[in-house]
Design a protein around this motif. Sequence first.
Motif, PDB file in Angstrom:
ATOM      1  N   VAL A 129     -20.495 -33.582   2.093  1.00 56.29           N
ATOM      2  CA  VAL A 129     -20.906 -34.927   2.493  1.00 56.29           C
ATOM      3  C   VAL A 129     -21.697 -34.825   3.794  1.00 56.29           C
ATOM      4  N   GLU A 130     -22.901 -35.413   3.759  1.00 56.68           N
ATOM      5  CA  GLU A 130     -23.788 -35.371   4.925  1.00 56.68           C
ATOM      6  C   GLU A 130     -24.470 -36.734   5.079  1.00 56.68           C
ATOM      7  N   PRO A 131     -23.982 -37.583   5.994  1.00 55.61           N
ATOM      8  CA  PRO A 131     -24.656 -38.869   6.196  1.00 55.61           C
ATOM      9  C   PRO A 131     -26.071 -38.638   6.744  1.00 55.61           C
ATOM     10  N   GLY A 150     -21.205 -31.991   6.884  1.00 58.69           N
ATOM     11  CA  GLY A 150     -22.277 -31.553   7.759  1.00 58.69           C
ATOM     12  C   GLY A 150     -22.992 -32.737   8.366  1.00 58.69           C
ATOM     13  N   ALA A 151     -23.793 -32.461   9.359  1.00 66.19           N
ATOM     14  CA  ALA A 151     -24.638 -33.389  10.123  1.00 66.19           C
ATOM     15  C   ALA A 151     -24.193 -33.399  11.578  1.00 66.19           C
ATOM     16  N   GLY A 152     -25.043 -32.882  12.423  1.00 65.14           N
ATOM     17  CA  GLY A 152     -24.800 -32.922  13.860  1.00 65.14           C
ATOM     18  C   GLY A 152     -23.745 -31.954  14.355  1.00 65.14           C
ATOM     19  N   ILE A 153     -23.293 -31.033  13.513  1.00 64.60           N
ATOM     20  CA  ILE A 153     -22.240 -30.106  13.951  1.00 64.60           C
ATOM     21  C   ILE A 153     -22.873 -28.940  14.707  1.00 64.60           C
ATOM     22  N   SER A 154     -22.356 -28.677  15.913  1.00 62.53           N
ATOM     23  CA  SER A 154     -22.980 -27.610  16.711  1.00 62.53           C
ATOM     24  C   SER A 154     -21.983 -26.798  17.527  1.00 62.53           C
ATOM     25  N   VAL A 187     -25.031 -21.888   6.913  1.00 60.66           N
ATOM     26  CA  VAL A 187     -26.145 -22.219   7.811  1.00 60.66           C
ATOM     27  C   VAL A 187     -27.413 -22.406   6.986  1.00 60.66           C
ATOM     28  N   ASN A 188     -27.891 -23.640   6.937  1.00 59.90           N
ATOM     29  CA  ASN A 188     -29.096 -23.985   6.181  1.00 59.90           C
ATOM     30  C   ASN A 188     -30.302 -23.893   7.127  1.00 59.90           C
ATOM     31  N   LEU A 189     -31.205 -22.975   6.845  1.00 58.97           N
ATOM     32  CA  LEU A 189     -32.365 -22.795   7.737  1.00 58.97           C
ATOM     33  C   LEU A 189     -33.490 -23.781   7.437  1.00 58.97           C
ATOM     34  N   LYS A 190     -33.322 -24.584   6.368  1.00 63.96           N
ATOM     35  CA  LYS A 190     -34.338 -25.595   5.996  1.00 63.96           C
ATOM     36  C   LYS A 190     -35.725 -24.956   6.027  1.00 63.96           C
ATOM     37  N   ALA A 191     -36.706 -25.648   6.643  1.00 64.03           N
ATOM     38  CA  ALA A 191     -38.031 -25.045   6.805  1.00 64.03           C
ATOM     39  C   ALA A 191     -38.310 -24.880   8.291  1.00 64.03           C
ATOM     40  N   TYR A 192     -37.235 -24.642   9.056  1.00 68.75           N
ATOM     41  CA  TYR A 192     -37.408 -24.474  10.502  1.00 68.75           C
ATOM     42  C   TYR A 192     -38.153 -23.171  10.807  1.00 68.75           C
ATOM     43  N   PRO A 193     -38.939 -23.184  11.884  1.00 69.54           N
ATOM     44  CA  PRO A 193     -39.717 -21.985  12.208  1.00 69.54           C
ATOM     45  C   PRO A 193     -38.908 -20.948  12.975  1.00 69.54           C
ATOM     46  N   LEU A 202     -27.134 -39.023  10.468  1.00 67.95           N
ATOM     47  CA  LEU A 202     -26.611 -38.113  11.496  1.00 67.95           C
ATOM     48  C   LEU A 202     -27.222 -36.717  11.406  1.00 67.95           C
ATOM     49  N   ILE A 203     -27.953 -36.449  10.317  1.00 67.08           N
ATOM     50  CA  ILE A 203     -28.542 -35.112  10.139  1.00 67.08           C
ATOM     51  C   ILE A 203     -29.582 -34.850  11.224  1.00 67.08           C
ATOM     52  N   GLY A 204     -29.471 -33.694  11.852  1.00 66.25           N
ATOM     53  CA  GLY A 204     -30.448 -33.291  12.864  1.00 66.25           C
ATOM     54  C   GLY A 204     -30.199 -33.903  14.228  1.00 66.25           C
ATOM     55  N   GLY A 205     -29.133 -34.699  14.360  1.00 67.00           N
ATOM     56  CA  GLY A 205     -28.846 -35.362  15.636  1.00 67.00           C
ATOM     57  C   GLY A 205     -27.825 -34.593  16.460  1.00 67.00           C
ATOM     58  N   ASP A 206     -27.417 -35.226  17.569  1.00 68.47           N
ATOM     59  CA  ASP A 206     -26.469 -34.571  18.476  1.00 68.47           C
ATOM     60  C   ASP A 206     -25.029 -34.995  18.234  1.00 68.47           C
ATOM     61  N   ASN A 263     -29.233 -30.678  -4.422  1.00 72.58           N
ATOM     62  CA  ASN A 263     -29.295 -32.097  -4.057  1.00 72.58           C
ATOM     63  C   ASN A 263     -29.125 -32.359  -2.565  1.00 72.58           C
ATOM     64  N   HIS A 264     -29.742 -31.544  -1.737  1.00 72.26           N
ATOM     65  CA  HIS A 264     -29.691 -31.846  -0.312  1.00 72.26           C
ATOM     66  C   HIS A 264     -30.373 -33.186  -0.059  1.00 72.26           C
ATOM     67  N   SER A 265     -29.960 -33.840   1.008  1.00 73.71           N
ATOM     68  CA  SER A 265     -30.535 -35.138   1.367  1.00 73.71           C
ATOM     69  C   SER A 265     -32.058 -35.062   1.525  1.00 73.71           C
ATOM     70  N   GLU A 266     -32.555 -33.875   1.860  1.00 78.07           N
ATOM     71  CA  GLU A 266     -34.006 -33.690   2.008  1.00 78.07           C
ATOM     72  C   GLU A 266     -34.634 -33.143   0.732  1.00 78.07           C
ATOM     73  N   LYS A 267     -33.829 -33.060  -0.337  1.00 78.96           N
ATOM     74  CA  LYS A 267     -34.305 -32.554  -1.643  1.00 78.96           C
ATOM     75  C   LYS A 267     -33.518 -33.265  -2.737  1.00 78.96           C
ATOM     76  N   LEU A 301     -24.391 -26.631   8.260  1.00 76.22           N
ATOM     77  CA  LEU A 301     -25.136 -27.029   9.451  1.00 76.22           C
ATOM     78  C   LEU A 301     -26.481 -26.335   9.488  1.00 76.22           C
ATOM     79  N   ALA A 302     -27.380 -26.882  10.307  1.00 72.53           N
ATOM     80  CA  ALA A 302     -28.731 -26.345  10.364  1.00 72.53           C
ATOM     81  C   ALA A 302     -29.205 -26.214  11.806  1.00 72.53           C
ATOM     82  N   SER A 303     -29.570 -27.347  12.432  1.00 70.67           N
ATOM     83  CA  SER A 303     -30.264 -27.280  13.719  1.00 70.67           C
ATOM     84  C   SER A 303     -29.441 -26.604  14.809  1.00 70.67           C
ATOM     85  N   GLY A 304     -28.114 -26.743  14.754  1.00 63.54           N
ATOM     86  CA  GLY A 304     -27.264 -26.138  15.783  1.00 63.54           C
ATOM     87  C   GLY A 304     -27.431 -24.632  15.875  1.00 63.54           C
TER      88      GLY A 304
HETATM   89  O1  LIG Z   1     -28.650 -31.080   6.758  1.00 64.41           O
HETATM   90  C1  LIG Z   1     -27.825 -30.367   7.299  1.00 64.41           C
HETATM   91  C2  LIG Z   1     -27.352 -29.109   6.702  1.00 64.41           C
HETATM   92  O2  LIG Z   1     -27.731 -28.999   5.389  1.00 64.41           O
HETATM   93  C3  LIG Z   1     -27.289 -30.715   8.625  1.00 64.41           C
HETATM   94  O3  LIG Z   1     -28.297 -30.514   9.540  1.00 64.41           O
HETATM   95  P1  LIG Z   1     -27.932 -30.521  11.091  1.00 64.41           P
HETATM   96  O4  LIG Z   1     -26.874 -29.488  11.296  1.00 64.41           O
HETATM   97  O5  LIG Z   1     -29.240 -30.154  11.739  1.00 64.41           O
HETATM   98  O6  LIG Z   1     -27.488 -31.897  11.403  1.00 64.41           O
END
Ligand SMILES: O=C(CO)COP(=O)(O)O
Length: 214
Positions: free
Chosen positions: A132-134, A171-175, A5-11, A137-141, A84-88, A193-196
């Motif tokens: 692999v994280e397209p 990963g990406a959109g898994i909830s 579970v990647n908490l990113k910079a979520y509050p 699709l990251i952060g989507g449903d 090497n995350h897609s956001e880093k 996964l993160a946002s889920g």
């Molecule tokens: O970037 C992700 C995990 O590192 C995936 O994010 P989401 O689970 O929010 O799509």
Amino acid sequence: MFILVNLKAYPCDPLEVATAAHEVAEESGVRIAVAPQAADVRRVADTGVETWAQHVDPNGYGSHTGSTLAEAVAEAGADGTLINHSEKRLKLADIDGSVQAAARAGLETCVCANNPAQIGAVAALGPDSVAVEPPELIGGDDSVATADPDIVRDAVEAAANVDESVEVFCGAGISSGDDVDAAGDLGATGILLASGVAKADDPRAALEDLVEPL
Ligand SMILES: O=C(CO)COP(=O)(O)O
């Protein structure tokens, strides 16, 4: 199946997620880890949950202001690190250096990549796992496992062609547990996964749903 579970910079409250993840891991027997902000690694590790950093830099000790030192996050209690995350995004040479820095510090490594071709390239650098994280699709449903199953299958094949010992996560959109199940059917051995979880009203319930089919 490993749930990271990647908490990113979520509050979110990293300790609430960490405590829930630790309890759900203990109850279910599923391996679950939490990757908080670097500043929260020690507090999260103190909950007893498996703890990962979100990034480490390629440098070792020395004059490297602002760097995230692999040794420092390991000393704070991290067991592993994303790289090497897609956001880093990092250059290939820096991914190589970060994998080596993490290995020197005793951290398990998971190198993220956008597509199967990149998965093959980073698998050659000797990480423990790749993910692999397209990006679209990251952060989507929509879960990568149902929206783009071929990318997961092809990533598994690309990694195996280079080094069969490298595990492949997706990963990406898994909830949900169904998403986790579908990813496993495609050959993934872990979920990133993160946002889920980080954006869930009830992170513990979200985690229980994820591990339900395992
Ligand atoms: O970037 C992700 C995990 O590192 C995936 O994010 P989401 O689970 O929010 O799509």
